[in-house]
Scaffold this motif. Structure first.
Motif, PDB file in Angstrom:
ATOM      1  N   MET A 260       0.835  -1.201   0.000  1.00 44.79           N
ATOM      2  CA  MET A 260       0.000   0.000   0.000  1.00 44.79           C
ATOM      3  C   MET A 260       0.872   1.254   0.000  1.00 44.79           C
ATOM      4  SD  MET A 260      -2.857   1.528  -0.090  1.00 44.79           S
ATOM      5  CE  MET A 260      -3.922   0.062  -0.072  1.00 44.79           C
ATOM      6  N   GLU A 261       0.436   2.254  -0.718  1.00 43.38           N
ATOM      7  CA  GLU A 261       1.086   3.557  -0.694  1.00 43.38           C
ATOM      8  C   GLU A 261       0.266   4.484   0.203  1.00 43.38           C
ATOM      9  OE1 GLU A 261       1.379   4.790  -4.758  1.00 43.38           O
ATOM     10  OE2 GLU A 261       2.660   3.096  -5.328  1.00 43.38           O
ATOM     11  N   TYR A 262       0.937   5.411   0.860  1.00 48.65           N
ATOM     12  CA  TYR A 262       0.280   6.317   1.804  1.00 48.65           C
ATOM     13  C   TYR A 262       0.618   7.759   1.462  1.00 48.65           C
ATOM     14  CZ  TYR A 262      -0.477   2.152   4.666  1.00 48.65           C
ATOM     15  OH  TYR A 262      -0.859   0.907   5.108  1.00 48.65           O
ATOM     16  N   ILE A 263      -0.242   8.662   1.948  1.00 47.27           N
ATOM     17  CA  ILE A 263       0.017  10.086   1.813  1.00 47.27           C
ATOM     18  C   ILE A 263       0.003  10.705   3.201  1.00 47.27           C
ATOM     19  CG2 ILE A 263      -2.442  10.675   1.492  1.00 47.27           C
ATOM     20  CD1 ILE A 263      -1.472  12.822  -0.537  1.00 47.27           C
ATOM     21  N   ASN A 264       0.920  11.615   3.441  1.00 50.71           N
ATOM     22  CA  ASN A 264       0.962  12.327   4.714  1.00 50.71           C
ATOM     23  C   ASN A 264       0.071  13.558   4.619  1.00 50.71           C
ATOM     24  OD1 ASN A 264       2.874  10.618   6.074  1.00 50.71           O
ATOM     25  ND2 ASN A 264       4.461  11.500   4.772  1.00 50.71           N
TER      26      ASN A 264
END
Length: 285
Positions: free
Chosen positions: A1-5
């Motif tokens: 999974m990729e995440y965004i801050n």
């Protein structure tokens, strides 16, 4: 999974699961249960979708710790006053059967936006909501909200698809450090998007479908995506987009597909606003 801050320090998955147009309790519950099994942890619901309870039940009975999930809901226009927004937040928490929501959005930019936003700010301070944001707000509306409040929206959920790419709006939000989240990334199949030859040719290079190409295109624009389906095989297909990357040429080719118009309705059109949202706004008078 990729995440965004997010701009408030919280972290949000880039790919999630939407439940718009799934009001039937059993169907929504099964869809979320299947999505959890596939691996989804971001779930997007709303008061207007009439399925918060089904979403909450599936998550709460999953056997997976609540902290592993990122749950979003939205406040509808009939609760856009300070007092009614406070009640709407409590109602969403009750239906979800949760102590907090990870993200709560103002669903539309009409009515007493500022009163409702103040209620969201207070709920965030009290821990009932971790992040607060908006949906369907244009840049001028976002900027006005920023100037009128002490908390900047963490997310703006807007329509983005190959047919309506919203480059100016996306660029504005991202420069403001507001994450963009795309609803209707597949434009609900309009204009034969799932069989479009341009997207299909790109997909052939990677062994991917049109839908997977679209999701990858959005992710590479740093846009959060929440595709909706009730079919588990399609859930798995939509989730399988982290093992390839589109080339710059691919990205530029897709950029040429932009039709520069909403595939649903114009949020600036007074007639559309009245016909779709008028009854909700009149209920507040």
């Amino acid at each position: 999974m990729e995440y965004i801050n997010l701009n408030d320090g919280n972290k949000m998955p880039m790919l999630g699961f939407g439940v718009f147009q799934v009001p039937d309790f059993k169907q929504a519950r099964q869809a979320v249960t299947d999505a959890i099994d596939v691996g989804y942890r971001l779930f997007d619901t709303a008061a207007a979708y009439q399925n918060e309870a089904a979403v909450g039940e599936s998550i709460n009975k999953s056997g997976i710790d609540r902290s592993e999930f990122f749950v979003t809901s939205k406040l509808w226009l009939d609760h856009f006053t300070y007092e009614k927004a406070k009640a709407g937040i409590e109602d969403s928490l009750r239906k979800l059967n949760m102590d907090y929501m990870d993200l709560y959005l103002l669903h539309q930019p009409y009515g007493d936006v500022y009163g409702a936003w103040r209620a969201l700010e207070e709920a965030q301070k009290s821990g009932k909501i971790k992040s607060i944001g908006v949906s369907n707000f244009y840049p001028d509306q976002v900027k006005n909200l920023e100037l009128m409040s002490s908390v900047k929206p963490a997310v703006n959920q807007i329509e983005v698809s190959p047919w309506f790419q919203q480059n100016d709006d996306v660029n504005f939000m991202q420069k403001e450090d507001i994450a963009v989240e795309a609803w209707a990334p597949f434009a609900e199949g309009k204009h034969d998007i799932f069989t479009n030859e341009t997207l299909a040719k790109i997909g052939e290079k990677y062994g991917k479908s049109n839908g997977q190409v679209i999701l990858r295109w959005l992710l590479q624009r740093e846009i959060i995506v929440i595709p909706k389906t009730v079919h588990k095989a399609r859930m798995q297909e939509n989730f399988d987009v982290f093992d390839f990357k589109l080339s710059q040429d691919d990205m530029e080719t897709i950029s040429k597909l932009d039709r520069h118009e909403s595939q649903f309705f114009d949020h600036h059109d007074p007639v559309a606003i009245e016909s779709i949202f008028g009854s909700s706004l009149r209920a507040l008078r």
